[in-house]
Design an enzyme around this catalytic site. Structure first.
Site, PDB file in Angstrom:
ATOM      1  N   CYS A 112       0.754  -1.223   0.100  1.00  0.00           N
ATOM      2  CA  CYS A 112       0.101  -0.021  -0.114  1.00  0.00           C
ATOM      3  C   CYS A 112       0.766   1.222  -0.062  1.00  0.00           C
ATOM      4  O   CYS A 112       0.369   2.484  -0.221  1.00  0.00           O
ATOM      5  CB  CYS A 112      -0.980   0.000   1.068  1.00  0.00           C
ATOM      6  SG  CYS A 112      -2.100  -1.331   1.038  1.00  0.00           S
ATOM      7  N   HIS A 171      11.774   1.765   6.384  1.00  0.00           N
ATOM      8  CA  HIS A 171      11.466   0.413   6.280  1.00  0.00           C
ATOM      9  C   HIS A 171      12.028  -0.580   7.337  1.00  0.00           C
ATOM     10  O   HIS A 171      13.180  -0.342   7.644  1.00  0.00           O
ATOM     11  CB  HIS A 171      12.311  -0.126   4.869  1.00  0.00           C
ATOM     12  CG  HIS A 171      11.847  -1.280   4.352  1.00  0.00           C
ATOM     13  ND1 HIS A 171      11.541  -2.333   4.921  1.00  0.00           N
ATOM     14  CD2 HIS A 171      11.506  -1.437   3.063  1.00  0.00           C
ATOM     15  CE1 HIS A 171      11.276  -3.374   4.219  1.00  0.00           C
ATOM     16  NE2 HIS A 171      11.171  -2.952   2.979  1.00  0.00           N
ATOM     17  N   HIS A 220      -3.268  20.413   5.603  1.00  0.00           N
ATOM     18  CA  HIS A 220      -3.951  19.297   5.183  1.00  0.00           C
ATOM     19  C   HIS A 220      -3.402  18.023   5.280  1.00  0.00           C
ATOM     20  O   HIS A 220      -2.200  17.757   4.937  1.00  0.00           O
ATOM     21  CB  HIS A 220      -4.556  19.324   3.826  1.00  0.00           C
ATOM     22  CG  HIS A 220      -5.006  20.887   3.293  1.00  0.00           C
ATOM     23  ND1 HIS A 220      -6.348  21.005   3.939  1.00  0.00           N
ATOM     24  CD2 HIS A 220      -4.659  21.646   2.825  1.00  0.00           C
ATOM     25  CE1 HIS A 220      -6.682  22.307   3.255  1.00  0.00           C
ATOM     26  NE2 HIS A 220      -5.598  22.684   2.719  1.00  0.00           N
ATOM     27  N   HIS A 229      -3.489   7.566   4.397  1.00  0.00           N
ATOM     28  CA  HIS A 229      -3.771   6.145   3.837  1.00  0.00           C
ATOM     29  C   HIS A 229      -5.033   5.527   4.614  1.00  0.00           C
ATOM     30  O   HIS A 229      -5.556   5.292   5.814  1.00  0.00           O
ATOM     31  CB  HIS A 229      -2.638   5.252   4.173  1.00  0.00           C
ATOM     32  CG  HIS A 229      -2.881   3.936   3.767  1.00  0.00           C
ATOM     33  ND1 HIS A 229      -3.301   3.610   2.273  1.00  0.00           N
ATOM     34  CD2 HIS A 229      -2.742   2.420   4.512  1.00  0.00           C
ATOM     35  CE1 HIS A 229      -3.287   2.128   2.357  1.00  0.00           C
ATOM     36  NE2 HIS A 229      -3.141   1.535   3.579  1.00  0.00           N
ATOM     37  N   HIS A 248     -15.249   5.189   3.020  1.00  0.00           N
ATOM     38  CA  HIS A 248     -16.667   4.841   2.791  1.00  0.00           C
ATOM     39  C   HIS A 248     -17.034   4.692   1.577  1.00  0.00           C
ATOM     40  O   HIS A 248     -17.596   3.705   1.154  1.00  0.00           O
ATOM     41  CB  HIS A 248     -17.402   5.867   3.576  1.00  0.00           C
ATOM     42  CG  HIS A 248     -18.754   5.736   3.573  1.00  0.00           C
ATOM     43  ND1 HIS A 248     -19.733   6.108   2.699  1.00  0.00           N
ATOM     44  CD2 HIS A 248     -19.643   4.886   4.419  1.00  0.00           C
ATOM     45  CE1 HIS A 248     -21.031   5.763   2.643  1.00  0.00           C
ATOM     46  NE2 HIS A 248     -20.869   4.993   3.948  1.00  0.00           N
ATOM     47  N   ASN A 254     -10.432   0.540   0.600  1.00  0.00           N
ATOM     48  CA  ASN A 254      -8.878   0.584   0.724  1.00  0.00           C
ATOM     49  C   ASN A 254      -8.596  -0.050  -0.735  1.00  0.00           C
ATOM     50  O   ASN A 254      -8.451  -0.990  -1.163  1.00  0.00           O
ATOM     51  CB  ASN A 254      -8.274  -0.175   1.777  1.00  0.00           C
ATOM     52  CG  ASN A 254      -6.845  -0.449   1.664  1.00  0.00           C
ATOM     53  OD1 ASN A 254      -6.379   0.365   1.244  1.00  0.00           O
ATOM     54  ND2 ASN A 254      -6.232  -0.923   2.572  1.00  0.00           N
TER      55      ASN A 254
END
Length: 469
Positions: free
Chosen positions: A168, A247, A339, A343, A372, A376
């Site tokens: 992702c 990582h 802003h 994710h 919503h 994802n």
């Protein structure tokens, strides 16, 4: 005297020339977003409440306990009933996907999003210098990037990067590649493609840690056009200010918390482990330590230093029982960020980031509404969130946007963008932005399927809905 004057003048002018050259070269190393286009699949791929019930019912590997688990997971996920799934799910072939299913799913996205992006940006495919594609869980020969080159007839000398397995967080990893290319090569146009193939990765077993992925992940994607051309600066939407990648693959619990694997019966799926929240928190904290000094003003960093020193001095005088174990960051990120583009990993992920950064519901609204409406969508989810902000006309010239993403490995990547002009393109929100935020985000699954929690055997329940019979 004149000779001495010239002797001093020459090196001074040369030094000024070097400084000018260095500053001029820096202007050619910027990374701008010219435009982007999110992907909205057709309505015949929409996962409504009734179809989800039929999908679960026709799985022969699920029983009453799995039904109850799924009901709880879906209701608490924050996902609505207008998200999208691949076509083989609607054709009843989720248990027997083919390579063509995965390729077809991606080509449908390529044909829609890339074409729209090039059309509205008025850029010809022959002008593209760099192509970066990240699709984590589908590898084909020829590569997906080659299929894009063939479809749009890109140049023979185009520089191509095809990423898989990045999860992702792949979108910002691809962005980092483009940024580094722009540092060494002038006047370039880059096309970044980010998506995920769900067709071959829909889990049909009964392992709860793998069923969860079916509740969260949905079809989507985004095509992004970037440049470092100085002549196109006035057309740019956003400018990249900094990007940090973290990582934790060397840590076993982080490495194994999100992993594609087969269950005991040999069914392929995506495992989400119990150590995921802990791994995400650690990666997030380490990432913030690096990026905070890059994006926050000096006054906030000095305030943090002063508060930290005071706490350290008072540490011995504070009883252990007085420790609250608060997870909030001591830094106020709103002092350097306007802003927050988060994710959409799930309701718990959004809530966790919101608590850590002490964000308001206004800050979290774009991520919640995106989860919503679209679910994802893996690496492309950040751009749906950004699109929501733009559709709501929140993004004004000079504002800053902080993007945060998480991915298998385990990785946490973040970056800061500067808005170059007032933005207001609704993108994929064009037909529904006025409906958001809705009065309630309650999931209809509990109303429709709540009876499952009240019976021992759903198959013998006399009031089962007609569409499940």
């Amino acid at each position: 005297m004149e000779f001495l004057f010239l002797l001093y003048l020459a090196p001074t002018l040369y030094a000024c020339f070097l400084i000018w050259k260095m500053l001029d070269e820096r202007r050619d190393r910027e990374c701008y977003i010219l435009d982007y286009q999110c992907y909205k699949p057709s309505n015949d791929r929409m996962l409504g409440t009734e179809f989800c019930g039929k999908l679960i019912k026709r799985s022969q590997n699920l029983g009453p306990s799995e039904y109850r688990f799924l009901l709880k997971a879906i209701v608490s996920s924050g996902i609505g009933e207008q998200t999208y799934a691949p076509r083989n799910i609607f054709e009843g072939r989720e248990g027997t996907p083919t390579l063509l299913d995965g390729i077809g799913e991606m080509e449908e996205f390529f044909n829609d999003a890339i074409a729209k992006l090039l059309a509205k940006s008025k850029v010809s495919p022959s002008e593209i210098d760099v192509l970066v594609v990240n699709i984590s869980m589908l590898a084909a020969v020829p590569s997906l990037s080659s299929r894009i080159i063939n479809r749009y007839k890109l140049r023979h000398d185009i520089k191509v990067y095809n990423l898989t397995g990045m999860g992702c967080s792949a979108s910002l990893i691809s962005m980092d590649i483009v940024k580094n290319i722009f540092k060494t090569q002038r006047n370039k146009l880059a096309l970044l493609i980010t998506s995920e193939s769900l067709s071959p990765n829909w889990y049909t077993g009964n392992d709860r840690s793998m069923i969860l992925a079916n509740c969260l992940f949905r079809s989507g994607g985004c095509a992004i056009l970037l440049t470092n051309k100085r002549s196109l600066k006035d057309r740019a939407m956003l400018r990249l200010k900094c990007l940090v990648r973290t990582h934790h693959g060397a840590r076993e619990e982080a490495y194994g918390c999100c992993i594609q694997q087969e269950d005991d019966q040999g069914r392929l799926g995506f495992h989400l482990g119990k150590t995921l929240p802990k791994a995400a928190t650690r990666a997030f904290v380490d990432n913030l330590r690096v990026i905070a000094p890059k994006i926050l003003p000096i006054r906030e960093l000095l305030r943090f230093l002063f508060v930290s020193l005071v706490k350290k001095l008072n540490k011995n005088n504070t009883p252990k029982s007085a420790s609250t174990g608060a997870t909030k960051s001591p830094l106020n990120f709103r002092t350097g960020v306007d802003h927050f583009c988060l994710h959409t990993g799930g309701k718990a992920v959004i809530d966790g980031i919101g608590m850590s950064l002490d964000l308001s519901e206004y800050d979290l609204e774009p991520a919640r509404m995106t989860l919503h409406r679209f679910g994802n969508t893996s690496a492309s989810s950040l751009w749906y969130v950004l699109s929501y902000m733009e559709a709501k006309k929140r993004l004004k010239k000079g504002d800053t946007v902080f993007m945060i993403s998480f991915g298998a490995g385990f990785k946490c990547n973040s970056c800061l963008w500067e808005v170059m002009k007032d933005l207001g393109d609704p993108n994929v929100w064009d037909d529904c932005i006025d409906d958001y935020p809705p009065e309630s985000l309650d999931n209809p699954f509990m109303k429709t399927y709540g009876w499952i929690n009240e019976v021992e055997d759903p198959y013998t329940y006399e009031h089962i809905p007609d569409f499940l019979k």
